[in-house]
Enzyme design. Sequence first.
Site, PDB file in Angstrom:
ATOM      1  N   GLU A 153       0.861  -1.157  -0.044  1.00  0.00           N
ATOM      2  CA  GLU A 153       0.047   0.183  -0.059  1.00  0.00           C
ATOM      3  C   GLU A 153       0.785   1.238   0.141  1.00  0.00           C
ATOM      4  O   GLU A 153       0.307   2.157   0.480  1.00  0.00           O
ATOM      5  CB  GLU A 153      -1.036   0.090   1.173  1.00  0.00           C
ATOM      6  CG  GLU A 153      -2.302  -0.344   1.025  1.00  0.00           C
ATOM      7  CD  GLU A 153      -3.006  -0.039   2.562  1.00  0.00           C
ATOM      8  OE1 GLU A 153      -2.704   0.912   3.048  1.00  0.00           O
ATOM      9  OE2 GLU A 153      -3.668  -1.070   3.068  1.00  0.00           O
ATOM     10  N   GLY A 154       2.313   1.127  -0.284  1.00  0.00           N
ATOM     11  CA  GLY A 154       2.928   2.513  -0.354  1.00  0.00           C
ATOM     12  C   GLY A 154       3.690   2.737   1.036  1.00  0.00           C
ATOM     13  O   GLY A 154       4.395   3.607   0.985  1.00  0.00           O
TER      14      GLY A 154
END
Lengths: 339, 339
Positions: A306-307
């Site tokens: 998700e970064g």
Amino acid sequence: VIGRDVIEKYLDSLAKPRGSLGRLERIAARLAEIQGTLAPITKPRRVVLFAADHGVVEAGVTAWPSSVTELMIATILAGRAASSVLANVSNTELRLVDVGTRGQELDADLHLYRRAIVRVGTANLALEPAMTVADFDKAWRVGKEEACAAIGQGCRLLAAGDMGIGNTTPSACIAMLLADLPCELAVGPGAGADAAVMARKRLVVSGSVARALPMLTHEPTAAIASVAGLEIVATAGFYAAAAQAGITIVLDGFISAAAALITERLVPGSTRRMIAGHVSSESGHAAILAKLGLEPVLDWRMRLGEGTGALIAMPLLDAAAALLADMATLEDLGVGRCD
Amino acid sequence: VIGRDVIEKYLDSLAKPRGSLGRLERIAARLAEIQGTLAPITKPRRVVLFAADHGVVEAGVTAWPSSVTELMIATILAGRAASSVLANVSNTELRLVDVGTRGQELDADLHLYRRAIVRVGTANLALEPAMTVADFDKAWRVGKEEACAAIGQGCRLLAAGDMGIGNTTPSACIAMLLADLPCELAVGPGAGADAAVMARKRLVVSGSVARALPMLTHEPTAAIASVAGLEIVATAGFYAAAAQAGITIVLDGFISAAAALITERLVPGSTRRMIAGHVSSESGHAAILAKLGLEPVLDWRMRLGEGTGALIAMPLLDAAAALLADMATLEDLGVGRCD
């Protein structure tokens, strides 16, 4: 453009004992080297999360159902996922681009959300190619568009993240295919997998890579497409366009590293613009970073995707850049170096 | 007040695979435990740098002359030292308190700078006690006043840093005296020391500790005062007052850890309010943290002091606190845990 020797000399001229900021100096040096200046910039910046579903989930390679992809996208857009929280706290713009989930179109601001479905999920790579070369090109192009748009809107540093239940399986395939990782190292537990799931995952990955490998030399795109994921290919295109524009790229975790392998394979030299935000606890990640020659900013055993692994590094990059910009030199103080 | 079990349960209820934020979850748990709430706060915050000179410098224990202390104070106040830069980039208030340098009074804003000279430098601890018990009490009181003032002005998290050429020598003495470190581990190169300097430093430290040790049981303050530094004692008093007020404390490097040993010795239980910002490359630091039972946020081989090791951790604490405050739970999503 400045060389490494100039950067090291400048770091050693600052008002501190030589090397006394440890890894923070290494990060400052890397930023300066990527940007070719002693005054590197880390803002404005954006993280683009590419989302997609994976046909291979039906082969039983993950503990979580595909429906979680859609729920997590809604959570991200509502500002309540880990990535949204870390983007907010680090002053990083966040945007989610759906390149192939099974979910419905969501009602969200257009600067936050884009629906650019290449296809509704990949095919099950355990049985057939995950996508065609045409799908690959489309996904790559969406990624490229996102990088160009961000740069056009002033971003000076870019990161990508992933959302897609099942995506450590195609990433493991890519790690074996492009970085020669052995199956035992390439396949990790992802978002959670018991022994039975892990055994299936290893069988699926090794079988798919065996089918892809003969194509690699003459049809590299087809070989990669056959085992990839849509969000992974979009990320690879995003990195390629950012690197070609000379923009600093911050990598996230295992999926991001697999995308970077694709970028480096198709656009050699792109890695020169990359910083690894972290190394995750997914076993293959450290091996890919070693292959790419990248030293991670953090080693915190994170494995969320998700970064988040890029986002957690952002304030540390800000700190490294600020030292170069604002610290006095010993000469300013009228002191000679004593160490 | 909430227990560890409640904190762990809450972390496991968030919308992410279990434990997938690695060390960031450990930091969130520590903040929650210290503050006794699932919504810990990390701002407003302040780092107070205590500065002093050390008579032991004349024994040849460091590569840098005492005059550098004064030059670095001016650089800090001008906003151009590593600590000023990192304070600025992390939104942390910075203040410098001179408790005993040989330098002149400087012309600076009173919210940035305070001159509270306990004595002009310590005596040379290689030959005589570094300070009297009366000096110790005065320095402790200045630190306490600084903590109380910061808390009164709204700070919810406090850190201290040091500036004082020669101060790894008294810190090594304290590490031996209060944490039973062997001399070879307690004495490191500090801001830079060649083999000859290191050999002198070891002799000075072991000799002074041998003189102090017999007093430790019955006159602990006198024993500590005989080998300490004024900025170290002020820091210890600062920590004690912050801990007594229930405020979260972020430790810096080796000198800060030595101060924390004094605090814990004189006000047992204070360590419960502390987070270790980093572990430095100074050999004794990791051993002191192990003794205090603290796990560092970063292990980046930094060794600058000046509060930099606390300041670099600040944005990471912000990130940890934000996750607890803003992330959705799996229940919010209507999903059961699958891992």
